[in-house]
Design a protein around this motif. Structure first.
Motif, PDB file in Angstrom:
ATOM      1  N   GLY A 142      38.741  22.695 123.355  1.00  0.00           N
ATOM      2  CA  GLY A 142      37.941  22.953 124.556  1.00  0.00           C
ATOM      3  C   GLY A 142      37.887  21.806 125.536  1.00  0.00           C
ATOM      4  N   VAL A 143      37.767  20.574 125.050  1.00  0.00           N
ATOM      5  CA  VAL A 143      37.713  19.429 125.962  1.00  0.00           C
ATOM      6  C   VAL A 143      39.030  19.313 126.721  1.00  0.00           C
ATOM      7  CG1 VAL A 143      37.519  16.919 126.123  1.00  0.00           C
ATOM      8  CG2 VAL A 143      36.013  18.179 124.570  1.00  0.00           C
ATOM      9  N   ARG A 144      40.123  19.463 126.013  1.00  0.00           N
ATOM     10  CA  ARG A 144      41.440  19.398 126.644  1.00  0.00           C
ATOM     11  C   ARG A 144      41.605  20.510 127.679  1.00  0.00           C
ATOM     12  NH1 ARG A 144      45.478  16.515 128.300  1.00  0.00           N
ATOM     13  NH2 ARG A 144      45.202  15.222 126.440  1.00  0.00           N
ATOM     14  N   ARG A 145      41.221  21.737 127.336  1.00  0.00           N
ATOM     15  CA  ARG A 145      41.396  22.855 128.273  1.00  0.00           C
ATOM     16  C   ARG A 145      40.498  22.714 129.492  1.00  0.00           C
ATOM     17  NH1 ARG A 145      40.185  27.880 127.362  1.00  0.00           N
ATOM     18  NH2 ARG A 145      38.899  27.683 125.496  1.00  0.00           N
ATOM     19  N   ALA A 146      39.289  22.221 129.299  1.00  0.00           N
ATOM     20  CA  ALA A 146      38.338  22.138 130.406  1.00  0.00           C
ATOM     21  C   ALA A 146      38.574  20.932 131.300  1.00  0.00           C
ATOM     22  CB  ALA A 146      36.912  22.110 129.866  1.00  0.00           C
ATOM     23  N   LEU A 147      38.950  19.802 130.685  1.00  0.00           N
ATOM     24  CA  LEU A 147      38.993  18.544 131.431  1.00  0.00           C
ATOM     25  C   LEU A 147      40.384  17.936 131.549  1.00  0.00           C
ATOM     26  CD1 LEU A 147      35.833  16.853 129.871  1.00  0.00           C
ATOM     27  CD2 LEU A 147      35.959  18.231 131.969  1.00  0.00           C
ATOM     28  N   GLY A 148      41.344  18.456 130.770  1.00  0.00           N
ATOM     29  CA  GLY A 148      42.691  17.911 130.836  1.00  0.00           C
ATOM     30  C   GLY A 148      42.850  16.564 130.164  1.00  0.00           C
ATOM     31  N   ARG A 149      41.953  16.256 129.225  1.00  0.00           N
ATOM     32  CA  ARG A 149      42.058  14.999 128.477  1.00  0.00           C
ATOM     33  C   ARG A 149      41.634  15.243 127.039  1.00  0.00           C
ATOM     34  NH1 ARG A 149      37.123  13.256 127.120  1.00  0.00           N
ATOM     35  NH2 ARG A 149      35.337  13.525 128.510  1.00  0.00           N
ATOM     36  N   ASP A 150      41.929  14.275 126.187  1.00  0.00           N
ATOM     37  CA  ASP A 150      41.531  14.381 124.788  1.00  0.00           C
ATOM     38  C   ASP A 150      40.049  14.064 124.634  1.00  0.00           C
ATOM     39  OD1 ASP A 150      44.092  15.009 123.921  1.00  0.00           O
ATOM     40  OD2 ASP A 150      44.643  12.890 123.670  1.00  0.00           O
ATOM     41  N   PRO A 151      39.402  14.616 123.603  1.00  0.00           N
ATOM     42  CA  PRO A 151      38.001  14.284 123.347  1.00  0.00           C
ATOM     43  C   PRO A 151      37.868  12.876 122.783  1.00  0.00           C
ATOM     44  CG  PRO A 151      38.838  15.709 121.617  1.00  0.00           C
ATOM     45  CD  PRO A 151      39.922  15.622 122.657  1.00  0.00           C
ATOM     46  N   ARG A 152      36.681  12.313 122.914  1.00  0.00           N
ATOM     47  CA  ARG A 152      36.389  11.000 122.345  1.00  0.00           C
ATOM     48  C   ARG A 152      36.358  11.092 120.820  1.00  0.00           C
ATOM     49  NH1 ARG A 152      33.164  11.715 126.906  1.00  0.00           N
ATOM     50  NH2 ARG A 152      33.242  10.044 128.469  1.00  0.00           N
ATOM     51  N   SER A 153      36.815  10.056 120.169  1.00  0.00           N
ATOM     52  CA  SER A 153      36.825  10.039 118.705  1.00  0.00           C
ATOM     53  C   SER A 153      35.481   9.559 118.178  1.00  0.00           C
ATOM     54  CB  SER A 153      37.925   9.113 118.188  1.00  0.00           C
ATOM     55  OG  SER A 153      37.604   7.759 118.474  1.00  0.00           O
ATOM     56  N   PHE A 154      35.224   9.830 116.892  1.00  0.00           N
ATOM     57  CA  PHE A 154      33.998   9.348 116.277  1.00  0.00           C
ATOM     58  C   PHE A 154      33.993   7.823 116.245  1.00  0.00           C
ATOM     59  CE2 PHE A 154      31.119   8.254 112.797  1.00  0.00           C
ATOM     60  CZ  PHE A 154      30.004   9.015 113.149  1.00  0.00           C
ATOM     61  N   ALA A 155      35.145   7.221 116.020  1.00  0.00           N
ATOM     62  CA  ALA A 155      35.235   5.761 116.020  1.00  0.00           C
ATOM     63  C   ALA A 155      34.833   5.185 117.373  1.00  0.00           C
ATOM     64  CB  ALA A 155      36.654   5.324 115.654  1.00  0.00           C
ATOM     65  N   ASP A 156      35.246   5.850 118.457  1.00  0.00           N
ATOM     66  CA  ASP A 156      34.858   5.400 119.794  1.00  0.00           C
ATOM     67  C   ASP A 156      33.350   5.510 119.977  1.00  0.00           C
ATOM     68  OD1 ASP A 156      37.437   4.807 120.519  1.00  0.00           O
ATOM     69  OD2 ASP A 156      37.799   6.731 121.512  1.00  0.00           O
ATOM     70  N   TYR A 157      32.777   6.618 119.479  1.00  0.00           N
ATOM     71  CA  TYR A 157      31.327   6.775 119.567  1.00  0.00           C
ATOM     72  C   TYR A 157      30.614   5.634 118.850  1.00  0.00           C
ATOM     73  CZ  TYR A 157      26.729   7.933 117.871  1.00  0.00           C
ATOM     74  OH  TYR A 157      25.410   7.832 117.519  1.00  0.00           O
ATOM     75  N   VAL A 158      31.065   5.315 117.632  1.00  0.00           N
ATOM     76  CA  VAL A 158      30.407   4.271 116.843  1.00  0.00           C
ATOM     77  C   VAL A 158      30.469   2.931 117.570  1.00  0.00           C
ATOM     78  CG1 VAL A 158      30.518   2.931 114.706  1.00  0.00           C
ATOM     79  CG2 VAL A 158      30.777   5.416 114.637  1.00  0.00           C
ATOM     80  N   LYS A 159      31.609   2.581 118.130  1.00  0.00           N
ATOM     81  CA  LYS A 159      31.740   1.305 118.844  1.00  0.00           C
ATOM     82  C   LYS A 159      30.805   1.258 120.047  1.00  0.00           C
ATOM     83  CE  LYS A 159      36.589   0.673 117.503  1.00  0.00           C
ATOM     84  NZ  LYS A 159      38.001   0.716 117.982  1.00  0.00           N
ATOM     85  N   THR A 160      30.753   2.358 120.805  1.00  0.00           N
ATOM     86  CA  THR A 160      29.898   2.400 121.988  1.00  0.00           C
ATOM     87  C   THR A 160      28.426   2.330 121.610  1.00  0.00           C
ATOM     88  OG1 THR A 160      31.542   3.711 123.191  1.00  0.00           O
ATOM     89  CG2 THR A 160      29.299   3.743 124.038  1.00  0.00           C
ATOM     90  N   ALA A 161      28.052   3.114 120.589  1.00  0.00           N
ATOM     91  CA  ALA A 161      26.650   3.134 120.163  1.00  0.00           C
ATOM     92  C   ALA A 161      26.226   1.788 119.579  1.00  0.00           C
ATOM     93  CB  ALA A 161      26.444   4.247 119.133  1.00  0.00           C
ATOM     94  N   ALA A 162      27.104   1.161 118.812  1.00  0.00           N
ATOM     95  CA  ALA A 162      26.783  -0.145 118.240  1.00  0.00           C
ATOM     96  C   ALA A 162      26.614  -1.191 119.327  1.00  0.00           C
ATOM     97  CB  ALA A 162      27.875  -0.560 117.261  1.00  0.00           C
ATOM     98  N   ALA A 163      27.480  -1.153 120.327  1.00  0.00           N
ATOM     99  CA  ALA A 163      27.373  -2.108 121.434  1.00  0.00           C
ATOM    100  C   ALA A 163      26.064  -1.942 122.201  1.00  0.00           C
ATOM    101  CB  ALA A 163      28.559  -1.946 122.384  1.00  0.00           C
ATOM    102  N   ALA A 164      25.535  -0.710 122.198  1.00  0.00           N
ATOM    103  CA  ALA A 164      24.262  -0.440 122.873  1.00  0.00           C
ATOM    104  C   ALA A 164      23.052  -0.758 121.991  1.00  0.00           C
ATOM    105  CB  ALA A 164      24.222   1.023 123.298  1.00  0.00           C
ATOM    106  N   GLY A 165      23.306  -1.214 120.765  1.00  0.00           N
ATOM    107  CA  GLY A 165      22.210  -1.568 119.874  1.00  0.00           C
ATOM    108  C   GLY A 165      21.536  -0.388 119.203  1.00  0.00           C
ATOM    109  N   THR A 166      22.256   0.703 119.073  1.00  0.00           N
ATOM    110  CA  THR A 166      21.678   1.917 118.503  1.00  0.00           C
ATOM    111  C   THR A 166      21.096   1.680 117.113  1.00  0.00           C
ATOM    112  OG1 THR A 166      23.126   3.376 119.785  1.00  0.00           O
ATOM    113  CG2 THR A 166      22.235   4.255 117.712  1.00  0.00           C
ATOM    114  N   TRP A 167      21.809   0.919 116.293  1.00  0.00           N
ATOM    115  CA  TRP A 167      21.348   0.702 114.922  1.00  0.00           C
ATOM    116  C   TRP A 167      20.725  -0.691 114.724  1.00  0.00           C
ATOM    117  CZ3 TRP A 167      26.346   2.897 115.732  1.00  0.00           C
ATOM    118  CH2 TRP A 167      26.374   4.289 115.584  1.00  0.00           C
ATOM    119  N   GLY A 168      20.293  -1.264 115.843  1.00  0.00           N
ATOM    120  CA  GLY A 168      19.540  -2.498 115.778  1.00  0.00           C
ATOM    121  C   GLY A 168      20.345  -3.745 115.552  1.00  0.00           C
ATOM    122  N   ASN A 169      21.641  -3.652 115.675  1.00  0.00           N
ATOM    123  CA  ASN A 169      22.463  -4.838 115.446  1.00  0.00           C
ATOM    124  C   ASN A 169      22.565  -5.674 116.715  1.00  0.00           C
ATOM    125  OD1 ASN A 169      23.934  -2.328 116.109  1.00  0.00           O
ATOM    126  ND2 ASN A 169      25.632  -3.731 116.510  1.00  0.00           N
TER     127      ASN A 169
END
Length: 276
Positions: free
Chosen positions: A249-276
């Motif tokens: 669906g992401v590819r069909r709607a937006l013409g790009r690949d969806p974000r990976s879970f690894a990308d989510y973890v890196k972004t969330a960690a950088a934002a201090g989601t888990w207090g690090n």
């Protein structure tokens, strides 16, 4: 799409607030609706429907977190049609193999039976569940214990859902589409917490729990038995392989690949989601 306001239901939720942020950046008029603040809206209070719908050209419909009966959604859609709404984007959930989730299918059918321009987003489990509510406290405590076995889910980033929803709300070309939204690959809960642990340096482990122990733990925390049973059922589907499917669906709607879970973890960690 005209410059009529977009009514965003669940505007304080995971996807709703992200859709609002995108509409704001685009300079597109919107109405951020919730039970309190902004535009007040409650499916259980029909007096809130008319003012919320007045003048709206499109609606981002999020009934799934509300456990709203399909009949109520059908009634709301009729009210939206009478109010002049032309377009509705529904956040739904996917079932096995990307089919309609059995609990959401009646709502999907109610929308498809209208004369509105509709788009349905069948979303996988959100990656943000690990960092915003559902799994956050267990992860912070050091153990995520679920009856999901070693099953895998193609977790979808809520940012991708919001990107697709916004496109469908304000752009042409998405009417009549059913987009299955998932990440690019399935990930087990064990692997997910290992990724979080590795990036944050926080020790976290996953325990594959028996269903009876899981539901007993939830009810001991005050969760109604029917809600505990539903959570166990949904996690059991992942254990049995229902989450393995990768949607396009992401590819069909937006013409790009969806974000990976690894990308989510890196972004969330950088934002201090888990207090690090």
């Amino acid at each position: 799409m005209s410059d009529s306001p977009v009514l965003v239901l669940g505007a304080r939720g995971k996807t709703g607030r992200r859709v609002v942020a995108r509409l704001d950046r685009l300079g597109h008029p919107f109405r951020a609706a919730s039970r309190s603040g902004g535009t007040r809206f409650d499916f259980a209070d029909r007096d809130t429907w008319g003012p919320a719908l007045d003048g709206a050209g499109a609606v981002y419909l999020v009934p799934m977190s509300e456990a709203v009966p399909a009949a109520t959604v059908e009634e709301f859609l009729a009210a939206a049609t009478r109010a002049g709404v032309r377009r509705v984007v529904l956040l739904s959930a996917r079932g096995a193999g990307g089919a309609a989730d059995p609990y959401q299918e009646p709502v999907e059918l109610a929308l498809r039976a209208t004369g509105l321009e509709w788009t349905i987003l069948r979303a996988a489990w959100f990656a943000q569940n690990f960092g915003e509510d559902l799994f956050l406290e267990p992860i912070l405590s050091g153990e995520l214990a679920l009856p999901a076995g070693e099953g895998r889910e193609a977790f979808v980033d809520a940012e991708d859902i919001a990107d697709v929803a916004t496109a469908a709300l304000v752009q042409d070309g998405h009417a009549g589409e059913i987009y299955e939204l998932s990440g690019p690959e399935p990930v087990s809960f064990r692997t997910a917490v290992e990724m979080i642990s590795e990036v944050t340096g926080r020790p976290v482990r996953y325990t594959a729990l028996e269903t009876s122990r899981f539901t007993a733990a939830l009810t001991a925390q005050g969760v109604p038995p029917e809600a505990a049973d539903l959570a166990a059922e949904l996690l059991g589907r992942i254990r049995d392989g229902a989450g393995e499917h990768v949607g396009d669906g992401v590819r069909r709607a937006l013409g790009r690949d969806p974000r990976s879970f690894a990308d989510y973890v890196k972004t969330a960690a950088a934002a201090g989601t888990w207090g690090n």
